[in-house]
Each structure stands twice: as C-alpha cells, then as structure tokens.
Design a protein around this motif. Structure first.
Motif, PDB file in Angstrom:
ATOM      1  N   LEU A  68      55.835 141.408 137.326  1.00  0.00           N
ATOM      2  CA  LEU A  68      55.032 140.058 137.164  1.00  0.00           C
ATOM      3  C   LEU A  68      54.869 139.618 135.785  1.00  0.00           C
ATOM      4  CD1 LEU A  68      52.634 140.030 140.327  1.00  0.00           C
ATOM      5  CD2 LEU A  68      54.981 139.066 140.262  1.00  0.00           C
ATOM      6  N   ASP A  69      54.341 140.627 135.126  1.00  0.00           N
ATOM      7  CA  ASP A  69      54.163 140.264 133.820  1.00  0.00           C
ATOM      8  C   ASP A  69      55.270 139.714 132.951  1.00  0.00           C
ATOM      9  OD1 ASP A  69      51.595 140.910 133.897  1.00  0.00           O
ATOM     10  OD2 ASP A  69      51.550 142.848 133.058  1.00  0.00           O
ATOM     11  N   GLU A  70      56.431 140.528 133.316  1.00  0.00           N
ATOM     12  CA  GLU A  70      57.734 140.232 132.674  1.00  0.00           C
ATOM     13  C   GLU A  70      58.412 138.800 133.159  1.00  0.00           C
ATOM     14  OE1 GLU A  70      60.871 141.001 129.973  1.00  0.00           O
ATOM     15  OE2 GLU A  70      59.041 142.077 130.017  1.00  0.00           O
ATOM     16  N   MET A  71      58.300 138.917 134.464  1.00  0.00           N
ATOM     17  CA  MET A  71      58.701 137.447 134.942  1.00  0.00           C
ATOM     18  C   MET A  71      57.954 136.255 134.426  1.00  0.00           C
ATOM     19  SD  MET A  71      58.776 138.545 138.889  1.00  0.00           S
ATOM     20  CE  MET A  71      58.947 137.177 139.776  1.00  0.00           C
ATOM     21  N   ALA A  72      56.671 136.424 134.073  1.00  0.00           N
ATOM     22  CA  ALA A  72      55.862 135.164 133.593  1.00  0.00           C
ATOM     23  C   ALA A  72      56.358 135.037 132.237  1.00  0.00           C
ATOM     24  CB  ALA A  72      54.346 135.565 133.770  1.00  0.00           C
ATOM     25  N   THR A  73      56.613 135.908 131.483  1.00  0.00           N
ATOM     26  CA  THR A  73      57.105 136.078 129.960  1.00  0.00           C
ATOM     27  C   THR A  73      58.722 135.388 130.226  1.00  0.00           C
ATOM     28  OG1 THR A  73      56.183 138.142 129.474  1.00  0.00           O
ATOM     29  CG2 THR A  73      57.906 137.036 128.288  1.00  0.00           C
ATOM     30  N   VAL A  74      59.388 135.708 131.127  1.00  0.00           N
ATOM     31  CA  VAL A  74      60.607 134.740 130.996  1.00  0.00           C
ATOM     32  C   VAL A  74      60.497 133.266 131.427  1.00  0.00           C
ATOM     33  CG1 VAL A  74      62.933 134.676 132.525  1.00  0.00           C
ATOM     34  CG2 VAL A  74      61.900 137.064 131.677  1.00  0.00           C
ATOM     35  N   MET A  75      59.560 133.119 132.303  1.00  0.00           N
ATOM     36  CA  MET A  75      59.201 131.705 132.656  1.00  0.00           C
ATOM     37  C   MET A  75      58.676 131.034 131.468  1.00  0.00           C
ATOM     38  SD  MET A  75      57.361 132.449 136.413  1.00  0.00           S
ATOM     39  CE  MET A  75      56.811 130.909 136.529  1.00  0.00           C
ATOM     40  N   PHE A  76      57.712 131.590 130.616  1.00  0.00           N
ATOM     41  CA  PHE A  76      57.448 131.056 129.484  1.00  0.00           C
ATOM     42  C   PHE A  76      58.485 130.753 128.380  1.00  0.00           C
ATOM     43  CE2 PHE A  76      55.909 131.222 125.087  1.00  0.00           C
ATOM     44  CZ  PHE A  76      54.685 130.207 125.268  1.00  0.00           C
ATOM     45  N   ARG A  77      59.378 131.807 128.218  1.00  0.00           N
ATOM     46  CA  ARG A  77      60.557 131.674 127.323  1.00  0.00           C
ATOM     47  C   ARG A  77      61.396 130.329 127.866  1.00  0.00           C
ATOM     48  NH1 ARG A  77      62.033 137.696 127.811  1.00  0.00           N
ATOM     49  NH2 ARG A  77      60.733 138.819 126.142  1.00  0.00           N
ATOM     50  N   ARG A  78      61.709 130.342 128.850  1.00  0.00           N
ATOM     51  CA  ARG A  78      62.527 129.136 129.661  1.00  0.00           C
ATOM     52  C   ARG A  78      61.997 127.902 129.151  1.00  0.00           C
ATOM     53  NH1 ARG A  78      64.635 131.808 135.409  1.00  0.00           N
ATOM     54  NH2 ARG A  78      65.825 133.451 134.426  1.00  0.00           N
ATOM     55  N   MET A  79      60.600 127.706 129.428  1.00  0.00           N
ATOM     56  CA  MET A  79      59.741 126.486 129.231  1.00  0.00           C
ATOM     57  C   MET A  79      59.781 126.094 127.667  1.00  0.00           C
ATOM     58  SD  MET A  79      55.625 125.528 130.184  1.00  0.00           S
ATOM     59  CE  MET A  79      55.072 126.800 128.910  1.00  0.00           C
ATOM     60  N   ASN A 102      50.803 120.430 129.171  1.00  0.00           N
ATOM     61  CA  ASN A 102      50.293 120.658 130.550  1.00  0.00           C
ATOM     62  C   ASN A 102      51.313 120.032 131.629  1.00  0.00           C
ATOM     63  OD1 ASN A 102      47.680 122.416 130.554  1.00  0.00           O
ATOM     64  ND2 ASN A 102      47.482 121.031 128.950  1.00  0.00           N
ATOM     65  N   ARG A 103      51.666 118.880 131.469  1.00  0.00           N
ATOM     66  CA  ARG A 103      52.859 118.116 132.157  1.00  0.00           C
ATOM     67  C   ARG A 103      54.071 119.183 132.282  1.00  0.00           C
ATOM     68  NH1 ARG A 103      52.345 112.828 129.382  1.00  0.00           N
ATOM     69  NH2 ARG A 103      50.248 111.683 130.514  1.00  0.00           N
ATOM     70  N   GLN A 104      54.316 119.649 131.237  1.00  0.00           N
ATOM     71  CA  GLN A 104      55.577 120.626 131.131  1.00  0.00           C
ATOM     72  C   GLN A 104      55.241 121.855 131.867  1.00  0.00           C
ATOM     73  OE1 GLN A 104      56.670 121.856 127.136  1.00  0.00           O
ATOM     74  NE2 GLN A 104      58.708 122.591 127.666  1.00  0.00           N
ATOM     75  N   LEU A 105      54.049 122.370 131.584  1.00  0.00           N
ATOM     76  CA  LEU A 105      53.609 123.770 132.432  1.00  0.00           C
ATOM     77  C   LEU A 105      53.723 123.279 133.627  1.00  0.00           C
ATOM     78  CD1 LEU A 105      52.522 126.509 132.440  1.00  0.00           C
ATOM     79  CD2 LEU A 105      50.161 125.528 131.994  1.00  0.00           C
ATOM     80  N   ARG A 106      53.217 122.388 134.304  1.00  0.00           N
ATOM     81  CA  ARG A 106      53.249 122.037 135.718  1.00  0.00           C
ATOM     82  C   ARG A 106      54.479 122.099 136.476  1.00  0.00           C
ATOM     83  NH1 ARG A 106      52.784 117.068 138.751  1.00  0.00           N
ATOM     84  NH2 ARG A 106      52.407 117.575 141.098  1.00  0.00           N
ATOM     85  N   ALA A 107      55.472 121.275 135.632  1.00  0.00           N
ATOM     86  CA  ALA A 107      56.675 121.087 136.066  1.00  0.00           C
ATOM     87  C   ALA A 107      57.390 122.585 136.063  1.00  0.00           C
ATOM     88  CB  ALA A 107      57.600 120.355 134.985  1.00  0.00           C
ATOM     89  N   THR A 108      57.132 123.604 135.099  1.00  0.00           N
ATOM     90  CA  THR A 108      57.765 124.754 135.305  1.00  0.00           C
ATOM     91  C   THR A 108      57.240 125.555 136.079  1.00  0.00           C
ATOM     92  OG1 THR A 108      57.879 124.972 132.701  1.00  0.00           O
ATOM     93  CG2 THR A 108      58.054 127.045 133.828  1.00  0.00           C
ATOM     94  N   LEU A 109      56.052 125.720 136.650  1.00  0.00           N
ATOM     95  CA  LEU A 109      55.633 126.160 137.604  1.00  0.00           C
ATOM     96  C   LEU A 109      55.990 125.746 138.796  1.00  0.00           C
ATOM     97  CD1 LEU A 109      51.713 126.714 136.348  1.00  0.00           C
ATOM     98  CD2 LEU A 109      53.458 128.335 136.313  1.00  0.00           C
ATOM     99  N   LEU A 110      56.304 124.708 139.298  1.00  0.00           N
ATOM    100  CA  LEU A 110      56.556 124.099 140.532  1.00  0.00           C
ATOM    101  C   LEU A 110      58.221 124.393 140.735  1.00  0.00           C
ATOM    102  CD1 LEU A 110      55.344 120.530 140.536  1.00  0.00           C
ATOM    103  CD2 LEU A 110      54.483 122.353 141.709  1.00  0.00           C
ATOM    104  N   SER A 111      58.744 124.652 139.654  1.00  0.00           N
ATOM    105  CA  SER A 111      60.221 125.123 139.906  1.00  0.00           C
ATOM    106  C   SER A 111      60.507 126.451 140.293  1.00  0.00           C
ATOM    107  CB  SER A 111      60.962 124.694 138.404  1.00  0.00           C
ATOM    108  OG  SER A 111      60.590 125.905 137.461  1.00  0.00           O
ATOM    109  N   TYR A 112      59.549 127.159 140.424  1.00  0.00           N
ATOM    110  CA  TYR A 112      59.537 128.383 141.103  1.00  0.00           C
ATOM    111  C   TYR A 112      58.588 128.350 142.403  1.00  0.00           C
ATOM    112  CZ  TYR A 112      61.509 129.654 136.770  1.00  0.00           C
ATOM    113  OH  TYR A 112      62.282 129.894 135.302  1.00  0.00           O
TER     114      TYR A 112
END
Length: 230
Positions: A68-79, A102-112
C-alpha cells in the motif's frame, strides 16, 4: 538420452513473462484495485493477476502495508505528473494554492476505488514527495506563515480532503453496479418528526462536489483567521 531443451524455447518463455519489480507489482495492484476494492486486494489475487506464485511478491513487499505504501507513492507520482502537464500555477495567493492543491488531491483519490483508504496511513517510499512538499511549504512561508504554521495549515487541509473522500467513497458506492448507501427520500420520510434532521440528508448524503468545495473554503478561511495571514 534425455531430451535437450531448445534455447529458443527458453528465450521465448523468458520474454513472455514481464520483469517482476516493485513498480510493475504496484501498477498491477492499482489496476486490480478498481475491480475488487481494497478488501479484495490480496497478495494472492495480485500474484494470480501477474501469473506468479504469491511468495514471489514477498521478495519485494514484506506485507500488504508495504505494498500500500508503494501504491500510494505511485498515485502521488501520477498526481504530480498531471499537475506539471496542466501547468499547475495558481494565482490569487496562498488561499488559491491550497484550494487547487486539495481539489487535485480529491480528483486523484476519486480516480481509484478506495483511493482514500490506500492513501490513509500509508508512507511514501523514497523521497519523490520531497520537492513538491518543499514547494508547498515555501509558498506558504513566503506568504507570511511561520514554518510550523505552514506545516499545520497544509496538513489540516490535506486531512480534511482525505477524510472527506474516505466518507464520500464509502457512502456513494464504487465499482460497477454500485449504488449510494443512503436513500435520501426514504431517510427524510423516516425522520419526518425531526424536520431539520430530515432536510439535512440532501446535504449530508448528496451534492458531494458542492459540499467538498464549501468545506474546503471554510478550512482555508479558518486557517487565515487563526494565523492572521490575509
């Protein structure tokens, strides 16, 4: 005489199987996440998707949290890559900086599917987040915050977004054929003797975009009032 293996056949089989490394496992896990959700995302399921035995994954991740740590890191890189592609340069001061981030963060989280749950409690691997974090904090400090206030302000907005999306994804339903978990009209009928509580359902379990924006603006306004930075 024992049959001799054809070197060409060995080479063909080797080429058919992609290299198993952390990046490939994390990418596969994020793809699978959208199908099965966090509860169904087991190392065994990921191994099956990769066509390997589950123990092979333990060479790269000692447990699911490490994955999960690595997955979160990949999500952050993509964002952050998306932010660079669209030229993320907010105007209007530190308030707009926090709002857009924070709008960008929400959009990223919602895409998964269960994206907020993956992020929550995870630690980024490496230091990929260092430059972005430094830029964010420097922007706030240059706007008049102390370093401590900058850290508190950015983390407060971040935690609001993370908590909001966690609740949003939990209540709206995700994946194919998913449906919201609350029937607002039925809820209002059952709470007819409590008119304010009944009417609140339209705001508590619907209009997520508007609610997020309003709540985020309240947070940002509160940060400015608390620290006296206009």
């Amino acid at each position: 005489m024992a049959d001799q293996k054809n070197p060409k056949d060995v080479t063909k089989r080797s080429a058919a199987k992609p290299k198993l490394d952390k990046a490939h496992v994390a990418d596969t896990a994020l793809d699978l996440l959208n199908d099965v959700g966090l509860e169904g995302l087991t190392l065994r399921a990921i191994a099956k998707e990769l066509n390997v035995q589950a123990p092979a994954l333990y060479w790269h991740f000692k447990n699911k949290q490490a994955l999960l740590d690595e997955m979160a890191t990949v999500m952050f890189r993509r964002m952050t890559a998306v932010g660079r592609d669209v030229g993320y340069e907010p105007s209007g001061g530190w308030q707009e900086w926090l709002l857009q981030g924070n709008r960008q963060l929400r959009a990223t989280l919602l895409s998964y599917r269960d994206g907020a749950k993956v992020f929550s409690g995870s630690r980024f691997t490496g230091i990929d987040h260092g430059p972005e974090m430094e830029t964010n904090l420097r922007y706030l400090v240059d706007a008049g915050f102390t370093p401590d206030q900058a850290a508190w302000a950015s983390s407060t907005a971040y935690l609001y977004t993370l908590g909001f999306v966690t609740e949003e994804q939990g209540m709206r339903g995700q994946g194919e054929d998913a449906a919201p978990k609350v029937d607002v009209a039925e809820r209002a009928r059952r709470l007819a003797d409590f008119p304010l509580a009944a009417a609140a359902g339209a705001q508590l379990f619907a209009a997520y975009d508007e609610r997020f924006e309003e709540g985020l603006r309240v947070i940002v306004a509160g940060i400015g009032a608390r620290y006296g930075v206009g």
